[in-house]
Design a protein around this motif. Structure first.
Motif, PDB file in Angstrom:
ATOM      1  N   GLN A   1       3.261  -8.136  -5.295  1.00 57.09           N
ATOM      2  CA  GLN A   1       4.093  -9.332  -5.347  1.00 57.09           C
ATOM      3  C   GLN A   1       3.306 -10.534  -5.868  1.00 57.09           C
ATOM      4  O   GLN A   1       3.828 -11.338  -6.644  1.00 57.09           O
ATOM      5  N   THR A   2       2.051 -10.634  -5.458  1.00 59.03           N
ATOM      6  CA  THR A   2       1.211 -11.739  -5.921  1.00 59.03           C
ATOM      7  C   THR A   2       0.986 -11.645  -7.425  1.00 59.03           C
ATOM      8  O   THR A   2       1.077 -12.652  -8.142  1.00 59.03           O
TER       9      THR A   2
ATOM     10  N   THR B   1       4.128 -12.619  -9.174  1.00 63.22           N
ATOM     11  CA  THR B   1       4.332 -14.068  -9.101  1.00 63.22           C
ATOM     12  C   THR B   1       3.450 -14.783 -10.114  1.00 63.22           C
ATOM     13  O   THR B   1       3.900 -15.729 -10.790  1.00 63.22           O
ATOM     14  N   GLN B   2       2.220 -14.339 -10.258  1.00 61.43           N
ATOM     15  CA  GLN B   2       1.320 -14.949 -11.244  1.00 61.43           C
ATOM     16  C   GLN B   2       1.849 -14.751 -12.658  1.00 61.43           C
ATOM     17  O   GLN B   2       1.783 -15.665 -13.491  1.00 61.43           O
TER      18      GLN B   2
ATOM     19  N   ARG C   1       5.005 -14.352 -13.495  1.00 58.64           N
ATOM     20  CA  ARG C   1       6.176 -15.231 -13.641  1.00 58.64           C
ATOM     21  C   ARG C   1       5.752 -16.669 -13.916  1.00 58.64           C
ATOM     22  O   ARG C   1       6.310 -17.335 -14.795  1.00 58.64           O
TER      23      ARG C   1
ATOM     24  N   ASP D   1      11.222  -6.474 -10.971  1.00 63.27           N
ATOM     25  CA  ASP D   1      10.863  -6.805  -9.587  1.00 63.27           C
ATOM     26  C   ASP D   1      12.001  -6.447  -8.639  1.00 63.27           C
ATOM     27  O   ASP D   1      11.775  -5.940  -7.536  1.00 63.27           O
TER      28      ASP D   1
END
Length: 99
Positions: free
Chosen positions: A53-54, A57-58, A60, A93
């Motif tokens: 997820q991290t 997120t990076q 994105r 995702d």
């Protein structure tokens, strides 16, 4: 001789009880160890999920930053491509989250 034999029998009973107690303790330790191993595996899975997820997120955030940068520079074709890519990342995702 008889006293000695009785004493040995008594000692053997004590030893037998101790052995049963040791076996029960070993069984309990084994059960606890199995529980700990299960919890460790769950933590590993959760950690991997958080790492994934991290990373997503990076990605994105980087795409969003580059979209803004392209728009500021007036490169709307590049902004459009990056926006489409961002939509694909979001869709992937969502698919992964359903699994």
């Amino acid at each position: 001789m008889r006293k000695r034999l009785n004493k040995l029998k008594t000692e053997m009973k004590v030893v037998s009880k101790e052995q049963k107690s040791i076996k029960e303790g070993q069984r309990q330790v084994g059960a606890k160890l199995q529980g700990i191993n299960y919890e460790c595996e769950q933590l590993r899975r959760e950690t991997n999920r958080i790492i994934q997820q991290t990373a997503t997120t990076q990605i994105r955030l980087a795409l969003m930053f580059n979209i803004l940068k392209a728009r500021e520079e007036g490169d709307f074709a590049k902004a459009h491509q990056l926006t489409a890519l961002l939509r694909e990342v979001v869709a992937m995702d969502e698919l992964i989250a359903q699994i």
